[in-house]
Write an enzyme that holds these catalytic residues in place. Structure first.
Site, PDB file in Angstrom:
ATOM      1  N   CYS A 128       5.427  10.229   1.553  1.00 44.06           N
ATOM      2  CA  CYS A 128       5.144  11.177   0.481  1.00 44.06           C
ATOM      3  C   CYS A 128       4.552  12.515   1.021  1.00 44.06           C
ATOM      4  CB  CYS A 128       4.312  10.410  -0.636  1.00 44.06           C
ATOM      5  SG  CYS A 128       2.620  10.341  -0.049  1.00 44.06           S
TER       6      CYS A 128
ATOM      7  N   CYS B  79       1.073  12.108   2.437  1.00 40.10           N
ATOM      8  CA  CYS B  79       1.004  11.563   3.894  1.00 40.10           C
ATOM      9  C   CYS B  79       1.276  12.386   5.007  1.00 40.10           C
ATOM     10  CB  CYS B  79       1.660  10.052   3.599  1.00 40.10           C
ATOM     11  SG  CYS B  79       1.115   8.867   2.529  1.00 40.10           S
TER      12      CYS B  79
ATOM     13  N   ALA C  45      -5.671   0.246 -10.629  1.00 41.79           N
ATOM     14  CA  ALA C  45      -5.421   0.024 -12.195  1.00 41.79           C
ATOM     15  C   ALA C  45      -5.312   1.630 -12.653  1.00 41.79           C
ATOM     16  CB  ALA C  45      -6.213  -0.488 -12.784  1.00 41.79           C
ATOM     17  N   CYS C  46      -6.219   2.352 -11.936  1.00 37.17           N
ATOM     18  CA  CYS C  46      -6.445   3.958 -12.081  1.00 37.17           C
ATOM     19  C   CYS C  46      -5.405   4.415 -11.236  1.00 37.17           C
ATOM     20  CB  CYS C  46      -7.784   4.364 -11.972  1.00 37.17           C
ATOM     21  SG  CYS C  46      -7.728   6.270 -12.059  1.00 37.17           S
ATOM     22  N   TYR C  47      -4.036   4.741 -11.650  1.00 33.96           N
ATOM     23  CA  TYR C  47      -2.932   4.951 -10.593  1.00 33.96           C
ATOM     24  C   TYR C  47      -3.287   6.125  -9.446  1.00 33.96           C
ATOM     25  CZ  TYR C  47       0.212   1.987 -13.347  1.00 33.96           C
ATOM     26  OH  TYR C  47       0.886   1.066 -14.142  1.00 33.96           O
TER      27      TYR C  47
ATOM     28  N   GLU D 226      -2.796  -0.396  -4.313  1.00 34.71           N
ATOM     29  CA  GLU D 226      -3.109   0.292  -5.548  1.00 34.71           C
ATOM     30  C   GLU D 226      -4.039   0.026  -6.293  1.00 34.71           C
ATOM     31  OE1 GLU D 226       2.176   0.318  -5.773  1.00 34.71           O
ATOM     32  OE2 GLU D 226       0.810  -1.132  -7.273  1.00 34.71           O
TER      33      GLU D 226
ATOM     34  N   CYS E 287      -2.024   5.220   0.017  1.00 31.36           N
ATOM     35  CA  CYS E 287      -0.741   4.903   0.893  1.00 31.36           C
ATOM     36  C   CYS E 287      -1.155   4.271   2.138  1.00 31.36           C
ATOM     37  CB  CYS E 287       0.009   6.172   1.167  1.00 31.36           C
ATOM     38  SG  CYS E 287       0.710   6.999  -0.491  1.00 31.36           S
TER      39      CYS E 287
ATOM     40  N   GLU F 187       0.079   5.007   5.071  1.00 36.01           N
ATOM     41  CA  GLU F 187      -0.074   5.803   6.267  1.00 36.01           C
ATOM     42  C   GLU F 187      -1.714   6.226   6.350  1.00 36.01           C
ATOM     43  OE1 GLU F 187       4.073   6.716   4.586  1.00 36.01           O
ATOM     44  OE2 GLU F 187       1.940   5.738   3.823  1.00 36.01           O
TER      45      GLU F 187
ATOM     46  N   ASN G 112      -0.244  -0.448   1.953  1.00 36.31           N
ATOM     47  CA  ASN G 112      -0.634   0.516   0.677  1.00 36.31           C
ATOM     48  C   ASN G 112      -1.539  -0.384  -0.223  1.00 36.31           C
ATOM     49  OD1 ASN G 112       1.620  -1.178   0.212  1.00 36.31           O
ATOM     50  ND2 ASN G 112       2.207  -0.004  -1.650  1.00 36.31           N
TER      51      ASN G 112
END
Length: 223
Positions: free
Chosen positions: A171, A174, A130-132, A128, A137, A139, A126
């Protein structure tokens, strides 16, 4: 005498040489049943009617056994064990991929490994942001890597995390991402200790929407 004699002589020499070579193969240390089967297929030998040397260890003397219907079942058991080993190896690769997780915000590391029908494995983690919403992910990263290399037919995918109390579960996004490439391939949901449960994509995303649905003829709405 001439040519017929020479031909007969060469055949006799070839026969002795071949028999000697096969004898050495049969009695070589560490020789396994699977290896002998492969040699037999390439050499057109019928191993079901032949005595096979099967040493118990590299240091022991070869023991002779005969392939019969009764011990053919052992081959099936070994094959099933090999499949189980393959699942654990795929999970191990997912765990290794987890080490590269870029998850400074959630601290939730996830790794994945996807196996193609050609036997090639792609891994990912995964990533990540800063802009969520822009986070990706594991997968999705893994499958995208495989697709970018020209692979679209998948046999299985393993997912790993640091969770010990429950199996990691993909999730919803995914699940739909995996569904794009088929509904009947395998998903291994694992724990940090390597234990796992096996499911199909169709089980994770029942009554799903996929590429085939876009090929269906549109239903005309009556006015």
């Amino acid at each position: 005498m001439g040519v017929p004699w020479l031909v007969g002589y060469l055949k006799a020499v070839l026969k002795v040489t071949l028999e000697t070579y096969v004898t050495l193969l049969l009695h070589r240390p560490g020789c396994t049943l699977g290896y002998l089967q492969k040699v037999g297929e390439e050499g057109n030998w019928d191993w079901l009617d032949a005595d096979v040397a099967k040493p118990t260890s590299r240091s022991s003397e070869p023991q002779t056994t005969r392939l019969t219907q009764s011990n053919m079942s052992d081959l099936k058991i070994k094959s099933e064990s090999a499949q189980l080993s393959g699942a654990k190896e795929l999970i191990e690769q997912a765990q290794n991929a987890k080490q590269f997780s870029y998850s400074p915000y959630s601290k939730f590391r996830v790794g994945a490994a996807v196996l193609t029908h050609d036997g090639k494995v792609f891994t990912g983690c995964n990533v990540e942001n800063a802009c969520y919403p822009l986070g990706i992910c594991a997968e999705g990263v893994t499958i995208s890597k495989a697709v970018s290399e020209g692979f679209r037919d998948f046999k299985a995918i393993a997912i790993a995390s640091d969770m010990n109390d429950q199996f990691i579960s993909p999730c919803g996004g995914c699940r739909q991402f995996m569904r794009e490439f088929g509904a009947n391939w395998i998903v291994y949901l694992s724990k940090a200790d390597g234990s796992y449960m096996e499911m199909k994509v169709a089980e994770l995303l029942p009554v799903s929407f996929g590429p085939d649905d876009l090929k269906e003829k549109q239903i005309k709405v009556l006015k």
